[in-house]
Design an enzyme around this catalytic site. Structure first.
Site, short mmCIF file in Angstrom:
data_model
loop_
_atom_site.label_atom_id
_atom_site.label_comp_id
_atom_site.label_asym_id
_atom_site.label_seq_id
_atom_site.Cartn_x
_atom_site.Cartn_y
_atom_site.Cartn_z
N HIS A 163 0.85 -1.13 0.14
CA HIS A 163 0.06 0.00 0.01
C HIS A 163 0.87 1.29 -0.01
O HIS A 163 2.09 1.32 0.52
CB HIS A 163 -0.85 0.24 1.26
N CYS A 250 -2.67 0.27 9.57
CA CYS A 250 -3.63 -0.67 9.03
C CYS A 250 -4.80 -1.06 10.07
O CYS A 250 -5.88 -1.40 10.25
CB CYS A 250 -3.20 -1.94 8.75
C1 CIR Z 1 -3.60 -7.77 3.32
O1 CIR Z 1 -2.78 -8.13 2.61
O2 CIR Z 1 -4.60 -7.21 2.92
C2 CIR Z 1 -3.28 -7.87 4.52
N1 CIR Z 1 -2.69 -9.06 4.90
C3 CIR Z 1 -2.56 -6.52 5.24
C4 CIR Z 1 -3.38 -5.26 5.14
C5 CIR Z 1 -2.47 -4.12 5.55
N2 CIR Z 1 -3.27 -2.97 5.50
C6 CIR Z 1 -2.63 -1.79 5.38
O3 CIR Z 1 -1.47 -1.48 4.93
N3 CIR Z 1 -3.78 -0.61 5.42
#
Ligand code: CIR
Length: 255
Positions: A163, A250
């Site tokens: 991201h 996140c």
């Molecule tokens: C994913 O790959 O969607 C999750 N394992 C990690 C999401 C992390 N979210 C973020 O950076 N906002």
């Protein structure tokens, strides 16, 4: 970066099925729960209310609540995750946001966009296209943002980075903490940019929350730099979330 509330969600016992770009082993639920509790306590210590939602066993990535919505002063916008296994998390988040906001909008598609690709600064909304966020998703968000009086600028997420905010975070209205590789794209011109130390790229996903900066533990040179720059740092163990490509931003929706 001034907030009165945050929403978090407890990690589920199914976290081992969470998405990751590279397998570095499965996270431990017990230590993730301990880190999650420390994270919520740090948010609460600033005087904010933390709404802690129940774990969702059917969604192993659901503790990464940030990706499901964008919270702005005018209202909240439900996202449309680009990861198919995460689409259903949005409906699980919606009732909580409806209870907090009068105006709830929705990215209806066909595009996709995840909250982790969106950085709201003191003057604009930056959105990084990524494997999860496409042009149509950004365009749909841009319409809502314009209606609410926000300037939105589309930027790019570095190749191989999950991201946009994996590589940057807001420290105050005009200061960004960034990796050198992201800053090199020129997307932060006009801001004061602080670089994470070389080899400490994962420290870039931090959050400024009221008087505190929450950052992942284990990045001493970046922590020292931020401390010297006058920020009040709280280090949270992110070793288990990191196995699922997750970080400080996140784990909460902040508003
Ligand atoms: C994913 O790959 O969607 C999750 N394992 C990690 C999401 C992390 N979210 C973020 O950076 N906002």
């Amino acid at each position: 970066f001034e907030f009165t509330r945050a929403i978090t969600r407890r990690p589920a016992s199914t976290i081992a099925q969470g998405l990751r770009a590279e397998d570095t082993g499965n996270p431990s639920l017990d230590s993730m729960l301990a880190a999650h509790a420390a994270y919520a306590a740090a948010l609460r210590s600033t005087g904010a209310e933390v709404i802690e939602l129940e774990a969702l066993e059917a969604y192993p990535d659901a503790q990464f609540v940030e990706d499901t919505a964008l919270c702005l002063p005018q209202g909240a916008i439900l996202m449309r995750p680009g990861a198919p296994s995460r689409l259903g998390e949005v409906a699980e988040m919606a009732p909580t946001l409806r209870a907090c906001y009068d105006d709830i909008r929705e990215i209806t598609g066909p595009g996709h966009i995840e909250g982790g690709d969106i950085l709201v600064t003191g003057k604009e909304i930056l959105v990084g296209r990524s494997d999860r966020t496409d042009a149509a998703g950004v365009a749909e968000l841009a319409e809502i943002a314009a209606e609410w009086g926000h300037a939105l600028r589309e930027v790019f997420t570095p190749e191989g980075v999950l991201h946009f905010k994996t590589d940057c975070s807001l420290m105050d209205a005009e200061t960004i903490l960034s990796t050198k590789r992201l800053d090199a794209s020129g997307c932060f011109s006009g801001y004061r940019v602080l670089h994470v130390a070389d080899g400490e790229e994962a420290a870039a996903n931090a959050i400024r929350f009221n008087n505190l900066v929450l950052m992942a533990g284990g990045f001493p040179r970046t922590a020292e730099m931020l401390d010297k720059a006058g920020y009040e740092i709280v280090e949270i163990d992110n070793s288990d979330c990191a196995k699922l490509d997750g970080g400080m931003s996140c784990l909460s929706l902040r508003f």
